[in-house]
Design a protein around this motif. Structure first.
Motif, short mmCIF file in Angstrom:
data_model
loop_
_atom_site.label_atom_id
_atom_site.label_comp_id
_atom_site.label_asym_id
_atom_site.label_seq_id
_atom_site.Cartn_x
_atom_site.Cartn_y
_atom_site.Cartn_z
N MET A 99 4.47 -12.14 -49.53
CA MET A 99 3.21 -11.75 -48.90
C MET A 99 2.57 -12.88 -48.11
SD MET A 99 1.27 -9.46 -51.78
CE MET A 99 1.53 -7.69 -51.88
N PHE A 100 2.79 -14.12 -48.54
CA PHE A 100 2.18 -15.27 -47.87
C PHE A 100 3.13 -15.93 -46.86
CE2 PHE A 100 -0.83 -16.13 -51.70
CZ PHE A 100 -1.73 -15.20 -51.20
N ASP A 101 4.36 -15.50 -46.77
CA ASP A 101 5.35 -16.09 -45.86
C ASP A 101 6.16 -14.96 -45.23
OD1 ASP A 101 7.14 -17.61 -44.48
OD2 ASP A 101 7.92 -18.72 -46.19
N ARG A 102 5.71 -14.52 -44.05
CA ARG A 102 6.22 -13.27 -43.47
C ARG A 102 6.99 -13.50 -42.17
NH1 ARG A 102 1.07 -9.24 -44.05
NH2 ARG A 102 2.58 -7.79 -43.16
N TRP A 103 7.61 -14.66 -42.04
CA TRP A 103 8.29 -14.99 -40.79
C TRP A 103 9.40 -14.00 -40.45
CZ3 TRP A 103 13.49 -16.45 -40.27
CH2 TRP A 103 14.19 -16.63 -41.47
N VAL A 104 10.00 -13.38 -41.45
CA VAL A 104 11.13 -12.47 -41.18
C VAL A 104 10.70 -11.24 -40.40
CG1 VAL A 104 12.27 -13.24 -43.29
CG2 VAL A 104 10.91 -11.16 -43.34
N GLU A 105 9.38 -10.95 -40.40
CA GLU A 105 8.89 -9.77 -39.69
C GLU A 105 8.84 -9.97 -38.18
OE1 GLU A 105 5.15 -8.77 -41.50
OE2 GLU A 105 6.01 -8.71 -43.53
N ASN A 106 9.05 -11.22 -37.74
CA ASN A 106 9.02 -11.53 -36.31
C ASN A 106 10.41 -11.47 -35.68
OD1 ASN A 106 6.21 -12.03 -36.41
ND2 ASN A 106 6.57 -14.12 -37.12
N GLY A 107 11.13 -10.38 -35.97
CA GLY A 107 12.41 -10.16 -35.32
C GLY A 107 13.61 -10.14 -36.23
N LEU A 108 13.60 -10.92 -37.31
CA LEU A 108 14.79 -11.00 -38.16
C LEU A 108 15.12 -9.67 -38.82
CD1 LEU A 108 17.10 -12.57 -39.45
CD2 LEU A 108 15.53 -13.23 -41.28
N LEU A 109 14.13 -9.00 -39.40
CA LEU A 109 14.40 -7.73 -40.06
C LEU A 109 14.97 -6.70 -39.08
CD1 LEU A 109 11.39 -7.33 -42.52
CD2 LEU A 109 13.76 -7.88 -43.08
N ASP A 110 14.51 -6.75 -37.83
CA ASP A 110 15.05 -5.84 -36.81
C ASP A 110 16.52 -6.13 -36.55
OD1 ASP A 110 12.60 -4.57 -36.50
OD2 ASP A 110 11.96 -5.92 -34.90
N VAL A 111 16.88 -7.40 -36.46
CA VAL A 111 18.29 -7.77 -36.25
C VAL A 111 19.13 -7.29 -37.43
CG1 VAL A 111 19.91 -9.71 -36.10
CG2 VAL A 111 17.80 -9.74 -34.75
N LEU A 112 18.66 -7.51 -38.64
CA LEU A 112 19.43 -7.10 -39.82
C LEU A 112 19.63 -5.59 -39.83
CD1 LEU A 112 17.84 -9.36 -42.60
CD2 LEU A 112 19.84 -9.81 -41.16
N GLY A 113 18.58 -4.85 -39.49
CA GLY A 113 18.70 -3.41 -39.44
C GLY A 113 19.68 -2.95 -38.37
#
Length: 339
Positions: free
Chosen positions: A207-221
């Motif tokens: 919750m306090f470290d959300r860097w993956v939401e800036n593109g990484l999760l989209d790439v993984l998906g």
């Protein structure tokens, strides 16, 4: 070396209903299912830790359907000792059940002196895995990760080493950790072209470290790669542990390498208190809600927890039973996090 097992536990017979305890989720587009909660051996499994407690935590995990155990070459302390501890637990308890387990290890951080014991060279990765297998008494691991990006070694060399390791039969699958979105896409393409697809990515996410939401999760998906989130509780901050001050037995007091006391600011504690109120309204502990919040996104295959006692592990496992959030709850959480 701590050999505090002179009072041996009874012969281990796992819970017959273990696969009915926790849900599983498919890892990307692979054939692998992982439990929603995985057990990490980053802390509390070194030589200085109580072996009987470590053994009990691993048994408890397997009894509750946790089949995935996550290690790295330098987990301890000292380096390598967590793998040695896990190897002893395999020998005593879980060796018979090896084919029911997903065992992962990694290399990428400093492990031995000199220029060949760190980062991402072919020499380092292959030598490190050979050492890890000896420490655990295994012929192969299920997943071998490159533990962090190496800015100086060509990505083709690092990914080529991972491909070679799979072809040697020393790992069944490979993964990467902490790569950004751009480098993840590049690594995935190289591995795909080599014929050894990237199974999973292990990013730091909470919750306090959300860097993956800036593109990484989209790439993984898009690439069909699974994700296992580590540090889901921000080293214990996302629990009720620090609401009323810093306990003397806490990691912030005993070991400041990973959680510095100055990170636990009044502003952070105020947010934690408000999040705790939301969790209580949901009928969860704050730790449970923090884990559930990650798993609400199905691109997160599993959450990697680290615990110091079996009670904490059981508490974390219960998070998998309540992954639904109302719009109001999500809005309230965002309001706290963005304050």
């Amino acid at each position: 070396m701590n050999t505090n097992d002179h009072n041996p536990l009874p012969l281990y017979v796992p819970n017959a209903n273990r696969y009915e305890t926790i849900p599983y989720r498919r890892c990307g587009q692979s054939g692998i299912l992982l439990p929603l909660i995985s057990l990490g051996l980053w802390h509390n499994f070194g030589h200085s830790n109580d072996f009987k407690n470590a053994r009990s935590m691993v048994r408890t995990a397997f009894d509750h359907g946790i089949t995935h155990f996550d290690l790295a070459n330098n987990y301890g302390p000292p380096y390598g000792s967590a793998e040695e501890t896990f190897g002893r637990i395999l020998q005593k308890d879980l060796g018979t059940y090896r084919d029911e387990l997903i065992i992962s290890t990694k290399a990428g951080w400093d492990m031995w002196p000199g220029p060949y014991g760190n980062l991402g060279s072919r020499k380092y990765l292959i030598a490190s895995l050979d050492q890890s297998l000896k420490r655990m008494g295994l012929d192969y691991v299920d997943i071998f990760y490159h533990h962090r990006p190496d800015p100086d070694t060509p990505l083709e060399e690092t990914m080529g080493a991972l491909d070679h390791i799979v072809r040697q039969g020393k790992a069944l699958y490979v993964g990467i950790s902490q790569y950004n979105a751009e480098d993840t896409a590049k690594a995935a393409k190289i591995l795909k072209d080599l014929g050894t697809p990237c199974l999973i990515h292990q990013p730091r996410y909470n919750m306090f470290d959300r860097w993956v939401e800036n593109g990484l999760l989209d790439v993984l998906g898009n690439e069909g790669i699974g994700a296992i989130a580590f540090s889901p509780l921000e080293q214990g901050i996302l629990t009720d542990k620090y609401i009323n001050g810093i306990p003397e037995d806490s990691r912030a007091i005993k070991d400041g390498r990973y959680l510095q006391r100055d990170k636990i600011t009044p502003e952070i504690i105020e947010k934690v208190k408000k999040l705790n109120e939301i969790a209580q309204q949901r009928g969860q502990s704050l730790a449970q809600m923090a884990i559930s919040w990650l798993l609400k996104d199905e691109r997160i295959t599993t959450v990697l927890v680290g615990v110091s006692k079996t009670e904490q592990l059981k508490n974390n496992i219960e998070a998998a039973q309540n992954l639904n959030f109302s719009k109001e709850e999500l809005h309230a959480i965002e309001k706290v996090l963005n304050a």
